[in-house]
Design a protein around this motif. Sequence first.
Motif, mmCIF file in Angstrom:
data_model
loop_
_atom_site.group_PDB
_atom_site.id
_atom_site.type_symbol
_atom_site.label_atom_id
_atom_site.label_comp_id
_atom_site.label_asym_id
_atom_site.label_seq_id
_atom_site.Cartn_x
_atom_site.Cartn_y
_atom_site.Cartn_z
ATOM 1 N N TRP A 219 0.520 -0.979 -0.093
ATOM 2 C CA TRP A 219 0.496 0.021 0.045
ATOM 3 C C TRP A 219 1.041 1.088 0.133
ATOM 4 C CZ3 TRP A 219 -5.229 -1.454 -1.306
ATOM 5 C CH2 TRP A 219 -4.931 -2.841 -1.403
ATOM 6 N N SER A 220 0.368 2.233 -0.469
ATOM 7 C CA SER A 220 1.181 3.221 -0.975
ATOM 8 C C SER A 220 2.306 4.174 0.339
ATOM 9 C CB SER A 220 0.713 4.774 -1.687
ATOM 10 O OG SER A 220 -0.916 5.385 -0.519
ATOM 11 N N GLU A 221 1.122 3.927 1.586
ATOM 12 C CA GLU A 221 2.091 4.463 2.993
ATOM 13 C C GLU A 221 3.164 3.360 3.603
ATOM 14 O OE1 GLU A 221 -2.025 2.984 3.654
ATOM 15 O OE2 GLU A 221 -1.229 3.661 2.172
ATOM 16 N N ASN B 76 -2.092 5.007 7.946
ATOM 17 C CA ASN B 76 -1.782 6.606 7.985
ATOM 18 C C ASN B 76 -2.491 6.711 9.388
ATOM 19 O OD1 ASN B 76 -0.411 7.657 5.985
ATOM 20 N ND2 ASN B 76 -1.756 7.746 4.156
ATOM 21 N N ASP B 77 -3.270 6.040 9.598
ATOM 22 C CA ASP B 77 -3.913 6.335 11.144
ATOM 23 C C ASP B 77 -3.290 5.426 11.873
ATOM 24 O OD1 ASP B 77 -5.759 8.126 9.818
ATOM 25 O OD2 ASP B 77 -7.181 6.131 8.930
ATOM 26 N N THR C 283 -6.724 3.005 6.694
ATOM 27 C CA THR C 283 -5.346 3.695 6.087
ATOM 28 C C THR C 283 -4.247 3.623 7.069
ATOM 29 O OG1 THR C 283 -3.829 5.149 4.558
ATOM 30 C CG2 THR C 283 -5.615 5.768 6.663
ATOM 31 N N HIS D 233 -6.351 -2.765 9.739
ATOM 32 C CA HIS D 233 -6.220 -1.910 8.825
ATOM 33 C C HIS D 233 -7.711 -2.879 7.689
ATOM 34 C CE1 HIS D 233 -3.486 -1.017 4.903
ATOM 35 N NE2 HIS D 233 -4.891 -0.230 4.908
ATOM 36 N N ARG E 66 -8.519 -2.563 4.572
ATOM 37 C CA ARG E 66 -8.181 -1.307 3.579
ATOM 38 C C ARG E 66 -9.425 -1.304 2.860
ATOM 39 N NH1 ARG E 66 -4.134 1.934 2.975
ATOM 40 N NH2 ARG E 66 -4.225 1.987 0.955
ATOM 41 N N SER F 57 6.615 4.245 4.610
ATOM 42 C CA SER F 57 6.763 5.640 5.341
ATOM 43 C C SER F 57 6.011 5.005 6.790
ATOM 44 C CB SER F 57 6.328 6.759 4.132
ATOM 45 O OG SER F 57 4.321 6.351 4.798
ATOM 46 N N VAL F 58 5.231 5.105 7.195
ATOM 47 C CA VAL F 58 4.433 4.563 8.903
ATOM 48 C C VAL F 58 5.315 3.788 8.545
ATOM 49 C CG1 VAL F 58 2.333 3.042 9.765
ATOM 50 C CG2 VAL F 58 2.202 4.756 7.935
#
Length: 219
Positions: A92-94, A208-209, A206, A186, A188, A97-98
Motif C-alpha cells: 500500500w502506498s503509505e 496512516n492512522d 489506511t 487495517h 483497506r 513510510s509508516v
Amino acid sequence: MNQPQVISSPNVPKIILFDLLTALIDSWQVWNETAGSEELGKKWRMTYLKLTYGCGAYRPYETLVEEAAVASGLERSLARQLDENWKNLQPWSEAASVLRLLKQDYQLGVVTNCSERLGHMAAEQVGVPFDIVVTSDRAGFYKPDPRPYQLALDLAGVTAKEAIFVAGSAYDLIGTAKVGIPTFWHNRIGLKAPEQAPLPIEEMPTLNDLPAAIGKYIG
C-alpha cells in the motif's frame, strides 16, 4: 454477537506484528490480474481463503491456490501464473513510510499465511526490513490457528501484552484473541468481519492512522 476487546493497563509494546498480504500489501490486485478480472480474482481469492481458514495444519500454499482455482472454475495453470506474478506485489502506498516511523520505536514483524519462499519474497517487496517473518509454512499451521502468532512472540522474546498486531483480515482477530495480542484492523478494502470475530481496538481504512492509534492506545 461481536464483543469488544477488554483493554486494561497495557504494557508498552516492544514489537508491532502485521498481517502481510492484506494489511501491508495489495495482494488482491495480483490475483485479479492473474485471473483476468476483478470479479474472477475475488472469487478465486475468496475460495482460497475459505480453504485456508478451514485448513488448520499446513498444506502447501501452492496446492491450496491451485485447488481454489479449480473450485472457482478457473484453469489449474493459473496457480503457476500467480507464482510467477508474485514479483509484481506492491505494498500500500503509505506502508513503507509508516513502517519506517514505527521502526524508530519498535521491532517489526509479519505473520502470514504463505509458504516460506513466497512469504519472504513478499516481505522484501515492502521495502522495510522486518525483524521477524513467520509464515504458516514455518509454523506448521495456518492462521487463525494461534500457533503462528505464538511463534512470532516466542521468536521476539515477548509476551502477548508486549506486542501489537495489525490485522488485514478480520479472521486475524480470532487468532490473536486466542493468544491475547491487542489487535488493530487495517480494513483497506472493506472486508466484512465474521460473526465470531471480536472487535479490534480500532478499525482504520489506511495505515496512516496507525501511529496515532497506537499512541492513543498506550497512553
